[in-house]
Design an enzyme around this catalytic site. Structure first.
Site, PDB file in Angstrom:
ATOM      1  CG  ASN A   1      -1.920   1.105   1.233  1.00  0.00           C
ATOM      2  OD1 ASN A   1      -1.612   2.238   0.883  1.00  0.00           O
ATOM      3  ND2 ASN A   1      -3.133   0.795   1.656  1.00  0.00           N
TER       4      ASN A   1
ATOM      5  CG  HIS B   1      -8.274   3.692   0.938  1.00  0.00           C
ATOM      6  ND1 HIS B   1      -8.664   2.957   2.037  1.00  0.00           N
ATOM      7  CD2 HIS B   1      -9.339   4.481   0.646  1.00  0.00           C
ATOM      8  CE1 HIS B   1      -9.891   3.283   2.382  1.00  0.00           C
ATOM      9  NE2 HIS B   1     -10.315   4.222   1.550  1.00  0.00           N
TER      10      HIS B   1
ATOM     11  CD  GLU C   1      -7.117  -0.951   0.878  1.00  0.00           C
ATOM     12  OE1 GLU C   1      -6.582  -2.013   1.263  1.00  0.00           O
ATOM     13  OE2 GLU C   1      -7.054   0.122   1.517  1.00  0.00           O
TER      14      GLU C   1
ATOM     15  CB  THR D   1      -6.453   4.348   9.090  1.00  0.00           C
ATOM     16  OG1 THR D   1      -6.078   3.168   8.370  1.00  0.00           O
ATOM     17  CG2 THR D   1      -6.630   4.012  10.559  1.00  0.00           C
TER      18      THR D   1
ATOM     19  CG  HIS E   1      -5.716  -1.883  10.011  1.00  0.00           C
ATOM     20  ND1 HIS E   1      -6.157  -0.802   9.270  1.00  0.00           N
ATOM     21  CD2 HIS E   1      -5.463  -1.386  11.235  1.00  0.00           C
ATOM     22  CE1 HIS E   1      -6.188   0.278  10.014  1.00  0.00           C
ATOM     23  NE2 HIS E   1      -5.755  -0.050  11.220  1.00  0.00           N
TER      24      HIS E   1
ATOM     25  CG  HIS F   1       1.813   3.168   9.241  1.00  0.00           C
ATOM     26  ND1 HIS F   1       1.847   4.530   9.068  1.00  0.00           N
ATOM     27  CD2 HIS F   1       2.340   2.932  10.464  1.00  0.00           C
ATOM     28  CE1 HIS F   1       2.377   5.098  10.143  1.00  0.00           C
ATOM     29  NE2 HIS F   1       2.674   4.153  11.007  1.00  0.00           N
TER      30      HIS F   1
END
Length: 237
Positions: A7, A43, A70, A100, A190, A214
């Site tokens: 991501n 996203h 996303e 988030t 996540h 992240h």
């Protein structure tokens, strides 16, 4: 083999902090692929605070692995899907101001809405994944929408991993087993990182894909992007 989708939202956050195009999200995406990532995830949120809608259009022409978009399926998101035709659309229930993703869909109360959205996306030849909590009722509901996959929301697993990983992974094992029985593919994402990823992979033998942003970007600040991607791939083997 479980695939790693990187991501790149946080790369866009860094770029946006100063304006201009440094770091270049398109270049980072192609570098991630060159370094071994098997997918790129973005996203785009309505306020474009990280990935911009223009970025999605730029990326659609250069991503050679699986492109995963996303988002909450409003009209702007649906138009992006129709235009970009990514490999996968991951539906999340985020409000526009969410920092988030912090919860999965209630696939029971939103079943009619999701079923309509899933059908529309699949008409464009795009695989659909629904972001859900590790709750077997939500897995059953996701199946009824016609989705191809689920993405398990793993923040509760990550939060409890160091205290009692055997206990916190149990709902994910149950959810994964049921999803596999129902013929659903299984993604996860996540707060996954180099410490907790391998155990989740070992516990979910049918795990198709993880989406990590992240933690991976943070690790890359210290370890370098190429080395970091290789370390994450190693955890998935």
């Amino acid at each position: 083999m479980t695939r790693l989708s990187v991501n790149i939202n946080k790369i866009a956050t860094l770029r946006n902090a100063r304006g201009g195009n440094n770091p270049n999200v398109v270049q980072v995406a192609t570098d991630c692929e060159r370094f071994g990532a098997q997918g790129i995830t973005v996203h785009p949120r309505p306020d474009e605070r990280h990935i911009r809608f223009r970025d999605v259009l730029d990326l659609m022409t250069v991503v050679k692995t699986e492109f995963n978009i996303e988002g909450y399926p409003d009209e702007r998101y649906m138009e992006l899907i129709r235009t970009a035709k990514p490999a996968q659309a991951t539906l999340v229930p985020d409000k526009p101001d969410a920092i988030t993703s912090n919860a999965g869909w209630d696939t029971i109360s939103h079943q009619a809405f999701l079923k309509e959205v899933v059908e529309e996306i699949q008409k464009n030849g795009v695989r659909v994944s629904i972001f859900v909590d590790a709750d077997t009722r939500m897995i059953e509901g996701a199946k009824k929408t016609g989705a191809d996959r689920i993405e398990l929301y793993t923040e509760p697993y990550a939060a409890g991993y160091h205290a009692n990983r055997e206990q916190v992974v149990k709902p994910y094992i149950a959810a994964g087993d049921l999803a596999h029985e129902l013929g659903l593919g299984i993604n996860a994402g996540h707060d996954l990182d180099l410490k907790n990823l391998s155990y989740l992979k070992q516990s979910l033998p049918y795990l198709d894909e993880v989406s990590i942003g992240h933690a991976l970007v943070c690790d890359a600040l210290y370890l370098g992007l190429e080395n970091t991607i290789q370390l994450y791939l190693r955890e998935l083997q």
